[in-house]
Design a protein around this motif. Structure first.
Motif, PDB file in Angstrom:
ATOM      1  N   LEU A 198       0.831  -1.202   0.000  1.00 50.65           N
ATOM      2  CA  LEU A 198       0.000   0.000   0.000  1.00 50.65           C
ATOM      3  C   LEU A 198       0.870   1.258   0.000  1.00 50.65           C
ATOM      4  CD1 LEU A 198      -2.705   1.430   0.246  1.00 50.65           C
ATOM      5  CD2 LEU A 198      -2.601   1.056   2.708  1.00 50.65           C
ATOM      6  N   TYR A 199       1.831   1.314   0.936  1.00 50.04           N
ATOM      7  CA  TYR A 199       2.756   2.452   0.970  1.00 50.04           C
ATOM      8  C   TYR A 199       3.522   2.561  -0.345  1.00 50.04           C
ATOM      9  CZ  TYR A 199       2.244   3.168   6.038  1.00 50.04           C
ATOM     10  OH  TYR A 199       1.763   3.442   7.287  1.00 50.04           O
ATOM     11  N   ALA A 200       4.000   1.427  -0.842  1.00 47.53           N
ATOM     12  CA  ALA A 200       4.793   1.424  -2.075  1.00 47.53           C
ATOM     13  C   ALA A 200       3.980   1.964  -3.246  1.00 47.53           C
ATOM     14  CB  ALA A 200       5.284   0.010  -2.383  1.00 47.53           C
ATOM     15  N   GLY A 201       2.708   1.619  -3.303  1.00 46.33           N
ATOM     16  CA  GLY A 201       1.858   2.097  -4.387  1.00 46.33           C
ATOM     17  C   GLY A 201       1.701   3.602  -4.359  1.00 46.33           C
ATOM     18  N   MET A 202       1.460   4.155  -3.175  1.00 48.20           N
ATOM     19  CA  MET A 202       1.308   5.605  -3.057  1.00 48.20           C
ATOM     20  C   MET A 202       2.626   6.326  -3.338  1.00 48.20           C
ATOM     21  SD  MET A 202      -1.206   5.933   0.256  1.00 48.20           S
ATOM     22  CE  MET A 202      -2.900   5.328   0.183  1.00 48.20           C
ATOM     23  N   SER A 203       3.727   5.746  -2.883  1.00 46.64           N
ATOM     24  CA  SER A 203       5.036   6.351  -3.133  1.00 46.64           C
ATOM     25  C   SER A 203       5.377   6.318  -4.621  1.00 46.64           C
ATOM     26  CB  SER A 203       6.116   5.623  -2.325  1.00 46.64           C
ATOM     27  OG  SER A 203       5.858   5.719  -0.940  1.00 46.64           O
ATOM     28  N   THR A 204       5.015   5.223  -5.287  1.00 44.89           N
ATOM     29  CA  THR A 204       5.231   5.122  -6.737  1.00 44.89           C
ATOM     30  C   THR A 204       4.465   6.215  -7.464  1.00 44.89           C
ATOM     31  OG1 THR A 204       5.619   2.732  -6.678  1.00 44.89           O
ATOM     32  CG2 THR A 204       4.921   3.671  -8.779  1.00 44.89           C
ATOM     33  N   GLN A 205       3.194   6.377  -7.079  1.00 40.34           N
ATOM     34  CA  GLN A 205       2.361   7.400  -7.706  1.00 40.34           C
ATOM     35  C   GLN A 205       2.984   8.783  -7.522  1.00 40.34           C
ATOM     36  OE1 GLN A 205      -0.910   5.586  -8.240  1.00 40.34           O
ATOM     37  NE2 GLN A 205      -1.034   6.896 -10.045  1.00 40.34           N
ATOM     38  N   ALA A 206       3.529   9.052  -6.327  1.00 38.67           N
ATOM     39  CA  ALA A 206       4.137  10.345  -6.048  1.00 38.67           C
ATOM     40  C   ALA A 206       5.461  10.517  -6.796  1.00 38.67           C
ATOM     41  CB  ALA A 206       4.361  10.499  -4.542  1.00 38.67           C
ATOM     42  N   ALA A 207       6.267   9.460  -6.847  1.00 37.35           N
ATOM     43  CA  ALA A 207       7.555   9.534  -7.545  1.00 37.35           C
ATOM     44  C   ALA A 207       7.365   9.752  -9.033  1.00 37.35           C
ATOM     45  CB  ALA A 207       8.356   8.261  -7.299  1.00 37.35           C
ATOM     46  N   GLN A 363      -8.851  10.606  -6.688  1.00 43.14           N
ATOM     47  CA  GLN A 363      -9.226  11.833  -7.401  1.00 43.14           C
ATOM     48  C   GLN A 363      -8.297  12.979  -7.008  1.00 43.14           C
ATOM     49  OE1 GLN A 363     -11.356  11.002  -9.675  1.00 43.14           O
ATOM     50  NE2 GLN A 363     -11.686   9.053  -8.604  1.00 43.14           N
ATOM     51  N   PHE A 364      -8.055  13.127  -5.716  1.00 40.32           N
ATOM     52  CA  PHE A 364      -7.138  14.187  -5.268  1.00 40.32           C
ATOM     53  C   PHE A 364      -5.749  13.997  -5.865  1.00 40.32           C
ATOM     54  CE2 PHE A 364      -3.663  14.827  -2.148  1.00 40.32           C
ATOM     55  CZ  PHE A 364      -3.546  16.208  -2.278  1.00 40.32           C
ATOM     56  N   THR A 365      -5.238  12.759  -5.826  1.00 41.12           N
ATOM     57  CA  THR A 365      -3.885  12.487  -6.310  1.00 41.12           C
ATOM     58  C   THR A 365      -3.739  12.826  -7.792  1.00 41.12           C
ATOM     59  OG1 THR A 365      -3.572  10.728  -4.673  1.00 41.12           O
ATOM     60  CG2 THR A 365      -2.118  10.710  -6.591  1.00 41.12           C
ATOM     61  N   TRP A 417      -0.420   9.523   4.317  1.00 38.18           N
ATOM     62  CA  TRP A 417       0.594   9.351   3.276  1.00 38.18           C
ATOM     63  C   TRP A 417       0.035   9.723   1.907  1.00 38.18           C
ATOM     64  CZ3 TRP A 417       5.192  10.177   2.836  1.00 38.18           C
ATOM     65  CH2 TRP A 417       6.035   9.604   1.875  1.00 38.18           C
ATOM     66  N   ALA A 418      -1.247   9.463   1.692  1.00 41.08           N
ATOM     67  CA  ALA A 418      -1.858   9.858   0.421  1.00 41.08           C
ATOM     68  C   ALA A 418      -1.849  11.375   0.259  1.00 41.08           C
ATOM     69  CB  ALA A 418      -3.285   9.333   0.339  1.00 41.08           C
ATOM     70  N   MET A 419      -1.943  12.098   1.372  1.00 42.32           N
ATOM     71  CA  MET A 419      -1.888  13.562   1.329  1.00 42.32           C
ATOM     72  C   MET A 419      -0.453  14.076   1.209  1.00 42.32           C
ATOM     73  SD  MET A 419      -4.474  14.499   4.438  1.00 42.32           S
ATOM     74  CE  MET A 419      -5.964  13.550   4.725  1.00 42.32           C
ATOM     75  N   MET A 420       0.457  13.452   1.951  1.00 41.19           N
ATOM     76  CA  MET A 420       1.808  13.977   2.066  1.00 41.19           C
ATOM     77  C   MET A 420       2.746  13.509   0.947  1.00 41.19           C
ATOM     78  SD  MET A 420       2.148  13.546   6.217  1.00 41.19           S
ATOM     79  CE  MET A 420       3.808  14.227   6.351  1.00 41.19           C
ATOM     80  N   ALA A 421       2.536  12.302   0.451  1.00 41.17           N
ATOM     81  CA  ALA A 421       3.458  11.741  -0.538  1.00 41.17           C
ATOM     82  C   ALA A 421       3.590  12.590  -1.801  1.00 41.17           C
ATOM     83  CB  ALA A 421       3.036  10.314  -0.902  1.00 41.17           C
TER      84      ALA A 421
END
Length: 518
Positions: A198-207, A363-365, A417-421
């Motif tokens: 889960l964390y990895a997915g959000m971090s990937t999206q942010a990276a 949607q936010f991301t 993390w979804a907000m901060m990443a």
């Protein structure tokens, strides 16, 4: 001594009441993402009208080469932007990286949990633990229970009290030790759990805001997590035995508490699960370990960049699913295929509220990424940090503390993390730090204050556990009991992070501290 203790408890109670009021004033996390999406839309209009733009060294998604890239604020309220928003709602959700990973891993975990395999395994382990190692074992099992997400809160925390009574020790100390391991040890484990993908997915999206080709693997923090397991176990044991339990009043149990031993069916199920797990691990070893293993990279023979790593979520799911099926079949919990699919359905139903959260987070991301506000904030933020000299280890330690404070009022780790990443991952990439490192620093701060925030979803349950053995216990009692763990874990993790940073150690397989893509 009693007066000072009473004053301290009153101060802690007032402080936590204030935190609770602030946290309760915040909207539900799902609504919070709606508000953030609206704020992004409005901000995109004004920044685009002002002609805000940045230039930076980034990866060209088409060529894969590093070059100077310019990004200008994109107006989501333009006709084109409006069309984008209304036509991409579904694809934003289905294309949100964490969705598939979490859904997949839950299919396996739900079978292990639903058949009672995890419960039986925990009871079997603690019932065979020598008394001298009781505290260490309770904390350690609390950490390991995170493999199955929140199972430890329901199973292990109340079990910790029973174990301590059986060892003629105070049950509240057992509750505290288990809670410290389960909640405080959220960033530690010897294995990968449901939170890692889960964390990895959000971090990937942010990276991907800066580098469209970058993928954060679920194993990205694994080495540090293994070291953290030892750290949390040692600190949790010391604090339980030397600080928490000596301050508790004498406890007179109503009767002899015993940890229920495994039933004949459970023992049969565990034997079957053990055999199934060994066979599965042996098969996977044959596919990965040999130089020409079928799951290695066929061109280079590597493991890190191979079909095995690309399919790690599926293989993790099987690691839970296969032993779970073996246990359920042998113990009589799974009689046919309908029973199996029902367990999986129950597991998915258990994360229904999380799926709702993911819909709005997606949607936010995507709106945030489309507006280019993430790039603009990240580049300008990185330039500002460089200009004031706030880089390196001091920056990382400050980020730990900031996350720890935010966790007191927004305790849902995935929501935070979804907000901060989308802001901090690309910002730290601009400063030369790997997305995995930013993710790790966030996880440290998030875990350290888990045990003292009244807004944590399971906190009310923990208070109820305390009240079973202390009728006068309340929020202040729990917080004051858990505060030494929170402080100890925060300082211990900051020291471990400092040593890791100084010696430039990899934080996961093939994952350095620094980002070399720019």
């Amino acid at each position: 001594m009693d007066e000072r203790r009473t004053v301290r408890k009153k101060w802690v109670t007032r402080a936590m009441d204030a935190v609770e009021r602030v946290g309760n004033a915040l909207p539900d996390p799902a609504l919070l993402f709606v508000l953030l999406a609206l704020a992004t839309i409005v901000a995109s209009y004004f920044t685009a009208k002002a002609g805000v733009s940045v230039s930076y060294e980034g990866v060209n998604g088409a060529t894969g080469k590093i070059e100077t890239v310019s990004a200008q604020a994109y107006n989501l309220l333009s006709l084109e932007g409006f069309h984008y928003m209304v036509t991409h709602v579904i694809s934003n959700f289905t294309g949100f990286f964490p969705l598939g990973t979490v859904f997949t891993i839950i299919l396996g975990v739900s079978v292990c949990e639903g058949t009672g395999m995890l419960n039986a395994l925990l009871r079997r382990l603690v019932s065979r633990t020598p008394k001298a190692l009781v505290s260490a074992m309770v904390v350690f099992l609390g950490v390991m229970s995170n493999i199955a997400s929140s199972t430890g809160y329901v199973v292990l925390v109340p079990l910790g009290a029973v174990i301590f009574i059986a060892s003629k020790r105070h049950p509240v100390a057992g509750l505290a030790a288990a809670y410290a391991g389960v909640s405080g040890g959220w960033t530690a484990n010897l294995l990968l759990g449901s939170n890692d993908p889960l964390y990895a997915g959000m971090s990937t999206q942010a990276a991907n805001i800066l580098n469209p080709n970058y993928v954060v693997q679920p194993t990205g923090n694994w080495y540090f997590m293994v070291a953290s397991t030892l750290l949390v176990t040692l600190l949790g044991t010391y604090i339980t035995d030397r600080i928490v339990e000596p301050r508790l009043p004498a406890y007179e149990p109503d009767g002899d508490a015993v940890v229920q031993d495994a039933t004949a069916d459970e023992k049969k199920g565990m034997r079957a699960a053990g055999v199934a797990a060994l066979i599965y691990i042996a098969v996977m070893a044959l596919l990965v370990v040999p130089p020409h293993g079928l799951l290695r990279n066929p061109a280079t023979g590597q493991v890190l960049r191979s079909p095995f790593m690309s399919g790690i979520i599926f293989f993790m799911m099987l690691l839970f699913l296969i032993p779970g099926i073996a246990y359920g079949t042998a113990s009589g919990k799974i009689k046919n295929s309908k029973d199996l699919t029902k367990l999986m359905s129950n597991g998915i139903a258990g994360i229904a509220s999380f799926l709702v959260l993911l819909f709005f987070a997606a949607q936010f991301t995507f709106f945030f990424g489309k507006s280019n506000l993430g790039i603009i904030i990240s580049v300008k933020g990185a330039q500002f940090l460089k200009s004031i000299g706030l880089v390196g280890l001091p920056l990382l330690l400050i980020f730990v503390l900031v996350t720890a404070l935010i966790n007191l009022v927004i305790p849902v780790d995935t929501a935070k993390w979804a907000m901060m990443a989308p802001i901090f991952v690309p910002m730290f990439m601009q400063l030369g730090y790997a997305p995995e490192l930013t993710q790790l620093v966030f996880r440290i701060g998030d875990s350290a204050t888990n045990v003292i925030t009244p807004l944590m979803p399971f906190f009310v349950m923990i208070v109820a556990y305390f009240q079973k053995y202390d009728k006068k216990a309340g929020i202040g009692t729990v917080v004051s009991t858990m505060l030494p763990y929170s402080i100890g874990l925060l300082l211990g993790w900051m020291l471990l992070l400092s040593l890791w940073f100084v010696f430039r150690l990899p934080i996961g397989p093939g994952v350095p501290l620094f980002y070399g893509g720019l």
